[in-house]
Scaffold this motif. Sequence first.
Motif: not given
Length: 253
Positions: A30-47
């Motif tokens: 799930t975390y890499p998928a959030l990075l792939l759609i362009g989210l920065p790391p902290v936003t991806a982590n909390v999302t």
Amino acid sequence: MSFWDVTLLIAAGVVGGLSGSIAGLASVATYPALLLIGLPPVTANVTNTVALVFNGIGSVWGSRPELAGQGPWIKRILPVAMVGGAAGAALLLCTPAEGFEKAVPLLIGIASVAILLPPKEHREARLGDHRDHLVRVTMEAAAIFLITIYGGYFGAAAGVLLLALLLRAGGASLAHANAGKNVILGVANSVAALAFVFLAPVYWPAVLPLGLGCLIGSRLGPVVVRHSPGTPLRVLIGLAGFALAIKLAFDAY
């Protein structure tokens, strides 16, 4: 988000929910998928943490048969998990992640070894064992507290650490240890997610598709554990943990 972003998140959620409810490896998908759609790391982590609330719901829902009889233990340990999840969320919001992440590969590697070793057999309690039992209960609670801090802070493979602990400490079967793990991490993650809802930059458009996929996948995971031979599945989880430890080591160093 585009249609393909939504599709990617749903698919990643299904894979993450399935692997998370079996082995505690949801964030690997799930975390890499959030990075792939362009989210920065902290936003991806909390999302990711907020979306994984659905993973907790599905995995506990699917684990109900194995949770029968675990009520007293769960009631005793849930306050520890709640405080640990809150502490982990506070750490994420107040401190940089680099130092903690460098220790994670070693922790996951040790947990993978513990999972690969045969589980301990149940031992009948004797009157003279009361002090030893108290020590074990206290150490177990302390270890769960530390793991749930990590779960609230970052969370990748927190389930591997907790599953290893429950298998080594309690002598439970893989299915029963997995069910307990699902409840504890679900609670810790939900507490952290609640804090992030109010205090962190959650990207809400990604939460629904990712959470939906997690709900579907995590509902199926306990069924897989229930009907799979314990030893091969335990070995597979341990090897997956090793692979993740190696990947995180490369990323951290």
